[in-house]
Design an enzyme around this catalytic site. Structure first.
Site, PDB file in Angstrom:
ATOM      1  N   PRO A  10      29.778 -89.642  88.764  1.00  0.00           N
ATOM      2  CA  PRO A  10      29.662 -88.879  87.521  1.00  0.00           C
ATOM      3  C   PRO A  10      30.882 -88.023  87.211  1.00  0.00           C
ATOM      4  O   PRO A  10      31.484 -87.431  88.095  1.00  0.00           O
ATOM      5  CB  PRO A  10      28.417 -88.011  87.734  1.00  0.00           C
ATOM      6  CG  PRO A  10      28.217 -87.964  89.203  1.00  0.00           C
ATOM      7  CD  PRO A  10      28.770 -89.243  89.750  1.00  0.00           C
ATOM      8  N   ASN A  11      31.212 -88.008  85.946  1.00  0.00           N
ATOM      9  CA  ASN A  11      32.268 -87.193  85.342  1.00  0.00           C
ATOM     10  C   ASN A  11      33.685 -87.667  85.656  1.00  0.00           C
ATOM     11  O   ASN A  11      34.638 -87.122  85.118  1.00  0.00           O
ATOM     12  CB  ASN A  11      32.114 -85.710  85.718  1.00  0.00           C
ATOM     13  CG  ASN A  11      30.807 -85.156  85.231  1.00  0.00           C
ATOM     14  OD1 ASN A  11      30.463 -85.302  84.067  1.00  0.00           O
ATOM     15  ND2 ASN A  11      30.047 -84.540  86.133  1.00  0.00           N
ATOM     16  N   ARG A  18      39.097 -83.129  82.350  1.00  0.00           N
ATOM     17  CA  ARG A  18      38.218 -82.204  83.063  1.00  0.00           C
ATOM     18  C   ARG A  18      38.987 -81.447  84.138  1.00  0.00           C
ATOM     19  O   ARG A  18      39.494 -82.029  85.090  1.00  0.00           O
ATOM     20  CB  ARG A  18      37.087 -83.004  83.719  1.00  0.00           C
ATOM     21  CG  ARG A  18      36.172 -82.172  84.561  1.00  0.00           C
ATOM     22  CD  ARG A  18      35.140 -83.056  85.251  1.00  0.00           C
ATOM     23  NE  ARG A  18      34.318 -82.270  86.134  1.00  0.00           N
ATOM     24  CZ  ARG A  18      33.930 -82.640  87.325  1.00  0.00           C
ATOM     25  NH1 ARG A  18      34.294 -83.822  87.796  1.00  0.00           N
ATOM     26  NH2 ARG A  18      33.182 -81.858  88.065  1.00  0.00           N
ATOM     27  N   TYR A  23      41.351 -81.375  89.457  1.00  0.00           N
ATOM     28  CA  TYR A  23      41.266 -82.822  89.647  1.00  0.00           C
ATOM     29  C   TYR A  23      42.537 -83.577  89.276  1.00  0.00           C
ATOM     30  O   TYR A  23      42.587 -84.796  89.445  1.00  0.00           O
ATOM     31  CB  TYR A  23      40.085 -83.369  88.843  1.00  0.00           C
ATOM     32  CG  TYR A  23      38.773 -82.765  89.277  1.00  0.00           C
ATOM     33  CD1 TYR A  23      38.216 -83.087  90.505  1.00  0.00           C
ATOM     34  CD2 TYR A  23      38.105 -81.847  88.475  1.00  0.00           C
ATOM     35  CE1 TYR A  23      37.029 -82.527  90.925  1.00  0.00           C
ATOM     36  CE2 TYR A  23      36.910 -81.278  88.881  1.00  0.00           C
ATOM     37  CZ  TYR A  23      36.378 -81.619  90.108  1.00  0.00           C
ATOM     38  OH  TYR A  23      35.201 -81.052  90.516  1.00  0.00           O
ATOM     39  N   ASN A  74      34.209 -92.575  95.398  1.00  0.00           N
ATOM     40  CA  ASN A  74      34.253 -91.155  95.074  1.00  0.00           C
ATOM     41  C   ASN A  74      32.913 -90.880  94.408  1.00  0.00           C
ATOM     42  O   ASN A  74      32.737 -91.150  93.223  1.00  0.00           O
ATOM     43  CB  ASN A  74      35.409 -90.824  94.128  1.00  0.00           C
ATOM     44  CG  ASN A  74      35.495 -89.338  93.835  1.00  0.00           C
ATOM     45  OD1 ASN A  74      34.532 -88.599  94.008  1.00  0.00           O
ATOM     46  ND2 ASN A  74      36.660 -88.904  93.381  1.00  0.00           N
ATOM     47  N   ALA A  77      29.622 -85.521  92.309  1.00  0.00           N
ATOM     48  CA  ALA A  77      28.564 -84.585  92.707  1.00  0.00           C
ATOM     49  C   ALA A  77      27.498 -85.239  93.579  1.00  0.00           C
ATOM     50  O   ALA A  77      26.840 -84.558  94.370  1.00  0.00           O
ATOM     51  CB  ALA A  77      27.920 -83.975  91.464  1.00  0.00           C
ATOM     52  N   GLU A  98      35.134 -92.725 101.871  1.00  0.00           N
ATOM     53  CA  GLU A  98      34.807 -91.729 100.843  1.00  0.00           C
ATOM     54  C   GLU A  98      36.101 -91.025 100.447  1.00  0.00           C
ATOM     55  O   GLU A  98      36.897 -90.645 101.310  1.00  0.00           O
ATOM     56  CB  GLU A  98      33.812 -90.729 101.421  1.00  0.00           C
ATOM     57  CG  GLU A  98      33.395 -89.640 100.476  1.00  0.00           C
ATOM     58  CD  GLU A  98      32.439 -88.643 101.122  1.00  0.00           C
ATOM     59  OE1 GLU A  98      32.169 -87.623 100.474  1.00  0.00           O
ATOM     60  OE2 GLU A  98      31.977 -88.869 102.265  1.00  0.00           O
ATOM     61  N   HIS A 100      37.942 -88.050  97.701  1.00  0.00           N
ATOM     62  CA  HIS A 100      37.802 -86.950  96.740  1.00  0.00           C
ATOM     63  C   HIS A 100      39.195 -86.493  96.328  1.00  0.00           C
ATOM     64  O   HIS A 100      40.085 -86.370  97.165  1.00  0.00           O
ATOM     65  CB  HIS A 100      37.033 -85.772  97.357  1.00  0.00           C
ATOM     66  CG  HIS A 100      35.638 -86.134  97.701  1.00  0.00           C
ATOM     67  ND1 HIS A 100      34.644 -86.212  96.758  1.00  0.00           N
ATOM     68  CD2 HIS A 100      35.082 -86.490  98.881  1.00  0.00           C
ATOM     69  CE1 HIS A 100      33.527 -86.583  97.353  1.00  0.00           C
ATOM     70  NE2 HIS A 100      33.762 -86.767  98.632  1.00  0.00           N
ATOM     71  N   ARG A 107      36.584 -75.592  98.647  1.00  0.00           N
ATOM     72  CA  ARG A 107      35.918 -75.206  97.403  1.00  0.00           C
ATOM     73  C   ARG A 107      34.598 -74.504  97.694  1.00  0.00           C
ATOM     74  O   ARG A 107      34.364 -74.036  98.800  1.00  0.00           O
ATOM     75  CB  ARG A 107      35.741 -76.454  96.528  1.00  0.00           C
ATOM     76  CG  ARG A 107      37.136 -77.038  96.170  1.00  0.00           C
ATOM     77  CD  ARG A 107      37.095 -78.138  95.178  1.00  0.00           C
ATOM     78  NE  ARG A 107      36.516 -77.690  93.927  1.00  0.00           N
ATOM     79  CZ  ARG A 107      35.985 -78.501  93.035  1.00  0.00           C
ATOM     80  NH1 ARG A 107      35.951 -79.803  93.255  1.00  0.00           N
ATOM     81  NH2 ARG A 107      35.475 -78.028  91.911  1.00  0.00           N
TER      82      ARG A 107
END
Length: 150
Positions: A10-11, A18, A23, A74, A77, A98, A100, A107
């Site tokens: 998502p996103n 964004r 990012y 990735n 969320a 995985e 990111h 964070r």
């Protein structure tokens, strides 16, 4: 030829727009071009998929079974709570890396835990778009060369 699928949650379709300070300024399309270039050098076929819908992601993971040699994901969320995606990744029995863009461990506390990491070969975080290339290099070492379906 080895086949790797690269999944984005998502996103991630909003990359470049964004929160570029978190990012990066690269769009998802720009990242895909970067990965395609490296895949060509490694003689790996790559496919890309992005969705904001958990069920669609699970269906895409399931379709990797018997068709792909590994998965780079990735989860966005979903990283922190989607046991359904974790279970789907486990079910297909493929090497998973995985990735990111940001360093999730620097964070907010809720981002520090990944439900995907325990079933992944490894996790790459904090290197921006380069993380996808590093993930491709990493998974290439996990997938035998040649026709792994033979």
């Amino acid at each position: 030829m080895r086949k790797i699928t690269i999944l984005n949650g998502p996103n991630l379709n909003m990359l470049g727009i964004r929160e570029p300070g978190v990012y990066g300024k690269e769009s998802l399309a720009a990242i895909e071009l970067l990965v395609r270039k490296r895949a060509e050098e490694l003689n790996i076929s790559v496919s890309f998929f992005q969705t904001n819908h958990e069920g669609e992601m699970i269906d895409r993971i399931h379709s990797s079974y018997g068709n792909d040699d590994g998965i780079i994901i990735n989860p966005g969320a979903w990283t922190h709570y989607s046991y359904a995606i974790r279970d789907a990744l486990s079910a297909v029995s493929l090497p998973v890396v995985e990735v990111h863009l940001s360093n999730i461990h620097k964070r907010e506390a809720f981002r520090h835990v990944s439900v995907v990491a325990p079933i992944a070969v490894g996790q790459i975080a904090g290197f921006g778009a380069l993380g996808y290339v590093l993930a491709l290099d990493a998974i290439a070492g996990q997938v035998p060369s040649g026709d792994s379906k033979a």
